[in-house]
Design an enzyme around this catalytic site. Structure first.
Site, PDB file in Angstrom:
ATOM      1  N   GLY B 151      14.778  37.075  71.363  1.00 12.41           N
ATOM      2  CA  GLY B 151      14.704  37.017  69.902  1.00 12.41           C
ATOM      3  C   GLY B 151      16.266  36.379  69.308  1.00 12.41           C
ATOM      4  O   GLY B 151      16.549  35.222  69.690  1.00 12.41           O
ATOM      5  N   CYS B 152      16.433  36.571  67.728  1.00 14.95           N
ATOM      6  CA  CYS B 152      17.421  35.132  67.449  1.00 14.95           C
ATOM      7  C   CYS B 152      18.860  36.051  67.809  1.00 14.95           C
ATOM      8  O   CYS B 152      19.092  34.429  68.267  1.00 14.95           O
ATOM      9  CB  CYS B 152      16.602  35.578  66.110  1.00 14.95           C
TER      10      CYS B 152
END
Lengths: 348, 348, 348, 348
Positions: B151-152
């Site tokens: 994920g970011c």
């Protein structure tokens, strides 16, 4: 009652201009002088065309002594180091002073000189100055001549954490404040750091571990705790005009519930006109306080880590500067505290 | 060498579109299918007019099985819960999968189901899936069929903290991550929360104490630590298009200097092509990584509180999604890791 | 083929920096000097940290003569009035010059001196200079030594209107151009007008009836028309980083249809690599060209008023400055025109 | 005097919310009902948390008939087509109506149905409805029961051009209006076009040659001219919260000077409380009117082209909607026109 005669020194900064905006609708105050070194002789409405047709005053010299004889109160919105030089016993004999700068906020002159890296010229007056966080110092404010208006980050941080510290609910060595500010907090000064294309579409931390609001928060929370404390404070610049969001982290001393915490906040702020406590599961956002004198506060008890996350939001130019200054003026002149401050946040 | 045949499922989300942008200049890959449920049959360049004259492909059905026979690798950019259903042993026999969603990131299916509140349909494949943080799992990535792209928020947080955890320099129970994201991180979904006038000119925290990236960070940092850990993670929405800034706080186990910490970061990242370590006194800002695959990392040792403040910045759509996915593809197909990723951050 | 040796004077302005970004991925060019008066001796990546790890060059003195002996081409990105002084016959004997400023764009020195209010020091070279709008002057560009790179507003306006003027479809006395620009068009200069809080959340027209790009547009459209013309041009400042939208109004000479107009645009731009013509009913938006060298053009035939509204969009720093400069360099050195310019617009 | 009882239908749109904000400080009005179909039964301050602690009203059903018996005036802020159905003779016998929508603005029902593409259900009332542009229709407004509050683009455009048309100084066939609006003008509706990442960092024209405010401007300027006219109107979306800038172009009938034009504007607006005329060389910017009921107007006589460029600026939610509606209410109830509207523009 005759209107309070108000002078503003530093009237062409953002905080100064916001005082002008707020006083325009204040029924008991009238501005007698708008002083600004950079724009002497120019119509104020040329510097801020939003005031066109509302005032025809010209910017005046920053002559504190002369102004003190004419005004009942002077708002100072100056870079740090200047107020401590200009405010004298003689001036204070003539009128009250509300200083929006940092010079009279810290009681310990050594702490001031260490963090601000300038000499303090008004040490004798430091003792007398009252820290103008109305929700906590109301009675002292009413009686004072020299008021130190709190900083923007500090107002938001101290209001957010004070009940927990005062009630001894958190470990005071565990406090971390991660705060975010709109660009107006950097003032109207012209430098690359404030250039639109440099600020827009980015976020950054600055003053990491060294921002000058740190000792102010520490001192005030220390009063709540009854002992000195040290904390971590990290400010950020956000691409927006106004607003401060202070996200505060601390370790809980016991397994408190949301309701336990709520009881503490209600105790201190339940009747405060400018503090709004969020319902469980809701958190402040700067958009909901923009243009108003409100401080919104919400919190999460994170049982996984036994930490509390308290979030506060204010408009840095209102509750964080001009609005709080007017609130203080109201107290200092025996007016209802919210006179002229019945501002609904403007959205969107 | 023949070009890698690439299919993209979920090609009309922001991450999907970014993959298309990046692969356009990738010398060893060609897109064979752009699949998007919502726009089947429409020219891709109608959905994203920036691609006008660059592609005349139409959006196709999201038929994973058929696509797996045609493509060498499929990028999945789907809402969570779908990938775990669609990725099967049969599909993986045909082609490699790079999943940009959350379904294969957490090894413990119970943790997944608790935080994501959906059933996981691909439990058998969980074990096989490799977590695609190239800087830490490079060798496993090279060999894998099923890659879980991080994920970011997690990419930024884990890269920022891993050296300190791996070296045992911080108290792992003291970690707090205060992260800020641009709005593209919320995806292209149409809801009031994403409305310009609701997001602009404001900052808010969200998912306080409950954001789904929390267990992912905990799991990965746990591997570094060699033991489980729990931390506080608070994401924020910032009015900008792209960028993540992760500001991480932790207590130091000893009185380390900036140089001590630098030695740790150099050890792990000194030769990494996409990690840039800041000089002392400098801190990452999202503007300096926008449009690129870089992760910038800087830190402050705060001796007053004995804490370290580590700041990381990435572009959420590049190093936080599409760029890292391409980096993983390069590894999985034996290409130089930076193929097609020689992107200079675009400023302003 | 040996790489083209490139010098950049004015490398620390926004246009200069964009040239550096573009040339980084140009296979046939290498930068030999980054000159910048303000930052001599400083690492370029300190001035623009996005270039960290990509270049270790230091900013050099702006010594045109010395540089001309070392470089094959010099890009000049200087305030107007300086290039006309520094570019000499001697310099041009050594290398080619691509001037991104205004000094060599207008053929009539009186017009230049009237609008720019400075003396022109390079009158002899004016005749020789070629106006670098590739789509219209391609053959002259290939042969020239001194290239005047068009302005940002002018590139967008001239490309948008030229086919209609060349085909005699509009009344050339009726042209009105209402153009909007992002803030990077104002350059990196530090002044109150560029302060974030002054620009953000507002739109304004400026240079009303007096902007210096007016005579440039008039001269170039005059060449298309075969006669002099006068038009109205109003630029605006929009709170965004990049992009120009030129909305052009003119009265049609006959009752043309959308298709008639399309035929004219196809005739001139049908094979142009960097001009994209919109389908009927679609109009350019700056977001779809950001970061690329494209100029998007669309139009509406308004039969109610017998006017045509032509809308063009470019990225002011790419097609409006650095990208077009590189496109010109490619032509001047016999390279394929799009070398190094295969840039997909970056969205969001 | 007893307070005016106010009902608002459509209270949860941006215009509705702005009425609530303005009436909060209106000394002669009190809100009795906040009606909103989408949020029936919910606290208004949940929908708009800026109103927390200021109102504890719940959102009510949109029952016009019932409300008409309780209220002295109803503000309608509904999508077009609904007001013409709901406003009946019976309702108007009970109370006054101020309609912020489009249904009663155009006198010619055919024009309405052509541009709005819906049937009009209140044809009988069209004749009676008064167009509420206070500066031009003040006497009619004072006497009316049914008021059609002008649109945002139209208010700004008509105020900007009316003096020139009324005085016959411009060729009425030459009018072109290039207008720019902040995003709140698009309302709070949830669609991709309003998504932050789609709107931010871009500018676009929309409704080119077909926007529904066109016939409204034409009709009203036609009254000034004493004859029908046709004009070109192009709206644009600007990435900001509030504000409209209308840049109007027209050919002058004679060689007028700035002073000639000033005389015309002074004649009509010299005593208007909410119109501010700029000094020569100064032009409106939306930031200077934000949050206020002002319309700023400035102009340039361009002798090169014999055109005039008139620029007007308003806050679309105040003078372009809620503020003007309150101004109309004041007139309709015999109050001083600026009651409750003494709003200083908020900057920054």
């Amino acid at each position: 009652m005759e209107k309070i005669k108000v002078g503003i020194i530093g009237a062409t900064g953002y905080a100064g201009e916001e005082i002008v905006r707020l006083l325009h609708n204040h029924p008991q105050a009238e501005i007698v002088t708008l002083a600004s070194r950079s724009y002497v002789g120019q119509p104020y409405s040329n510097v801020y065309p939003n005031h066109k047709s509302l005032t025809d005053m010209l910017c005046a010299e920053e002559d504190m002594e002369a102004l003190s004889k004419e005004a009942d109160v002077i708002f100072l919105a100056l870079p740090h180091g200047l107020a401590s030089e200009k405010v004298t016993e003689e001036v204070l004999n003539n009128c009250k002073i509300i200083d929006l700068g940092a010079d009279f906020r810290l009681k310990d002159v050594n702490v001031y000189e260490k963090w601000y890296k300038v000499e303090h010229h008004g040490k004798k007056l430091l003792e007398e100055a009252v820290y103008g966080l109305c929700e906590w110092n109301r009675e002292d404010i009413k009686k004072c001549r020299l008021l130190a208006n709190p900083g923007c980050y500090t107002t938001c941080s101290i209001l957010s954490l004070s009940p927990l510290v005062a009630e001894g609910m958190i470990d005071i060595s565990s406090i971390i404040i991660d705060a975010k500010s709109g660009v107006s907090g950097a003032g109207r000064s012209v430098k690359l750091d404030n250039h639109f294309a440099e600020v827009n579409e980015s976020i950054k931390a600055y003053g990491v571990g060294s921002h000058r609001h740190t000792p102010e928060i520490e001192e005030q929370l220390g009063y709540r705790a009854g002992e000195e404390l040290t904390l971590t404070f990290t400010p950020h610049l956000v691409p927006m005009q106004r607003g401060i969001l202070a996200v505060c982290y601390a370790t809980l001393k016991e397994k408190y519930t949301w309701e336990d915490v709520n009881a503490a906040y209600q105790k201190y702020y339940g009747n405060e006109p400018f503090v709004r406590l969020m319902a469980q599961g809701a958190y402040p956002e700067t958009r909901w306080v923009k243009g108003s004198n409100f401080c919104d506060i919400g919190w999460k008890v994170d049982s996984r880590t036994n930490r509390i996350i308290v979030i506060g939001a204010i408009d840095n130019l209102v509750k964080g500067a001009a609005g709080q200054a007017v609130q203080n003026m109201n107290l200092m002149f025996g007016l209802p505290e919210n006179t002229g401050l019945d501002l609904i946040p403007m959205f969107p």
